[in-house]
Write a protein that holds these residues in place. Structure first.
Motif, PDB file in Angstrom:
ATOM      1  N   THR A 164      17.848  78.554  74.722  1.00 13.01           N
ATOM      2  CA  THR A 164      16.385  78.391  74.794  1.00 13.01           C
ATOM      3  C   THR A 164      15.794  79.365  75.813  1.00 13.01           C
ATOM      4  O   THR A 164      14.761  79.985  75.553  1.00 13.01           O
ATOM      5  CB  THR A 164      16.011  76.928  75.153  1.00 13.01           C
ATOM      6  N   VAL A 221      15.061  70.203  73.413  1.00 13.36           N
ATOM      7  CA  VAL A 221      16.019  71.237  73.827  1.00 13.36           C
ATOM      8  C   VAL A 221      17.436  70.659  73.822  1.00 13.36           C
ATOM      9  O   VAL A 221      17.691  69.629  74.443  1.00 13.36           O
ATOM     10  CB  VAL A 221      15.671  71.755  75.248  1.00 13.36           C
ATOM     11  N   SER A 268      14.005  80.356  67.516  1.00  4.36           N
ATOM     12  CA  SER A 268      14.370  79.298  68.452  1.00  4.36           C
ATOM     13  C   SER A 268      15.778  78.816  68.129  1.00  4.36           C
ATOM     14  O   SER A 268      16.025  78.270  67.061  1.00  4.36           O
ATOM     15  CB  SER A 268      13.365  78.158  68.316  1.00  4.36           C
TER      16      SER A 268
END
Length: 448
Positions: free
Chosen positions: A56, A50, A42
């Motif tokens: 992402t 985020v 990630s």
């Protein structure tokens, strides 16, 4: 072999360290079978939120592609977990006065009460994620778990309300849609992890689930089978890695490896002469690090995290959580795999502790990687999605039956209709979360 697509569900865990896409279904024994898992690093998430949309999206696509190739299936819609430091929860009581006390309480009354809570005024930029009823009161009679079918004029309830930041939730929705996927459901991550690793007995007896992730530590407290408290603490395994990196003057990759291979939360374990040699960068001299020093660094940070979580537990348990939460503490998430963490948590809290593996509802033949605490949230998300699909099937069945009844038996006496289908004219109702998900989808579409 082509499997029926409608009985398969996909959970997408967008974490700070990794993004996991998991495909699963129920087998004939009612246990969950994992058909494929995809995992990617990630890159665009910080502390559960985020902060880089493009990265992402790439990570989500990578995880989904891997899950597709392992399971041999095309993934269209996913159930996503929401966490992050912006999540907070509050207790709220509300009531409705029913126009007719001689009619029994039905699901519509409960929906009306829950919808009333959804109208609560939040801080600017915040939105209600979950409204979870705890106990009901009917005409002053307390401790009612299921009021449907009872008579009463005044219906009251205590609610556990989970609140999150609108922009953070929208960003997750944006990433999922831009990855070419449909968002079928949204679930709070600590609730998903709890479903995967806790037994019903533990939830009844009273238990605190601590999910230690990369960027956040999530807490969910259950008592009498009901969720009582949730919290997100903005520290996780990554902060420990950061401390090792700075304390030993090494790069992050080496710090992470050191933590996993030699890390311990209990400094007394290591002797002074236990040393690890780390290769220097670009021909520089190797660095020598004592394991005692390493575990001192880890210990200091872990104590801080555990004490913060314990403070949250005490806020719920009024200084005597040990008596209130009989089943003690369950640790899960990637961070729970740190050596001697269980002993340290028991020492700090004085509560019984175990490591939670998501094998409570998994089929017996699941491979050992899937049953790792790292995948607790992903397993929980798939389970939530499967329950959601089951409910949808039921309502569709009811709708079909209702339509059939409506066309064929118009002139039949009321009693026949009552037996077969007492509410022919009503559309299948959605629960609060489904309604919220629909509103959220509209919200995303309008934002495009």
């Amino acid at each position: 072999m082509e499997r029926e697509m409608n009985e398969i569900a996909v959970g997408l865990d967008i974490g700070t360290t990794k993004i996991v896409a998991m495909v699963g279904r129920y087998n004939e024994y009612g246990k969950m079978e994992v058909l494929g898992v995809g995992k990617s690093k990630s890159l665009g998430v910080h502390r559960g939120v985020v902060n880089n949309i493009t990265q992402t999206i790439q990570s989500i696509q990578q995880a989904v592609q891997e899950a597709e190739s392992v399971s041999g299936m095309k993934i269209n819609d996913v159930t996503v977990g929401i966490a992050g430091q912006h999540i907070r929860s509050l207790q709220h009581s509300d009531y409705i006065t029913r126009p007719n006390a001689d009619a029994v309480i039905d699901e519509d009354d409960i929906d009306k009460l829950c919808n009333q809570v959804h109208k609560l005024v939040m801080l600017p930029g915040e939105e209600i994620l979950h409204v979870l009823p705890q106990e009901y009161k009917v005409d002053g009679q307390a401790e009612i778990k299921e009021p449907v079918g009872m008579y009463g004029g005044r219906l009251e309830a205590n609610f556990h309300v989970v609140v999150g930041q609108v922009t953070s939730i929208r960003n997750i929705g944006r990433c999922v849609k831009s990855s070419g996927l449909e968002l079928s459901d949204v679930t709070l991550e600590p609730l998903a992890s709890a479903n995967a690793v806790l037994s019903q007995e533990e939830k009844e007896a009273g238990v605190a689930l601590i999910d230690i992730g990369g960027g956040t530590t999530d807490l969910a407290i259950f008592k009498d089978g009901i969720i009582r408290h949730t919290a997100v603490i903005p520290f996780g395994g990554n902060v420990i890695t950061e401390d090792i990196k700075e304390g030993c003057s090494i790069i992050e990759k080496q710090a992470e490896l050191l933590k996993i291979k030699f890390g311990s939360a209990w400094p007394g374990e290591n002797k002074d002469n236990e040393i690890v040699s780390i290769p220097g960068l670009r021909g520089r001299e190797p660095k020598e690090i004592t394991l005692k020093n390493l575990s001192k660094i880890i210990h200091a940070r872990v104590v801080e995290i555990v004490e913060q979580v314990f403070l949250e537990i005490k806020n719920y348990g009024h200084e005597s959580p040990k008596k209130k939460l009989i089943a003690g503490i369950v640790l899960t998430g990637g961070g729970s795999q740190l050596k001697h963490l269980k002993q340290l948590v028991e020492y700090i809290t004085g509560m019984d502790t175990r490591i939670g593996y998501p094998n409570e509802h998994l089929a017996g033949n699941s491979d050992s990687e899937t049953t790792s605490p790292m995948y607790a949230t992903a397993v929980g998300l798939v389970m939530d999605s499967l329950v959601h699909i089951k409910k949808q099937k039921k309502t569709m069945k009811k709708e079909t039956l209702a339509n059939a009844e409506g066309t064929q038996q118009v002139e039949v006496e009321d009693t026949v209709i009552e037996e077969e289908n007492p509410r022919v004219d009503l559309k299948p109702r959605k629960n609060i979360l489904e309604k919220w998900t629909e509103k959220f989808k509209e919200f995303l579409d309008n934002a495009e």
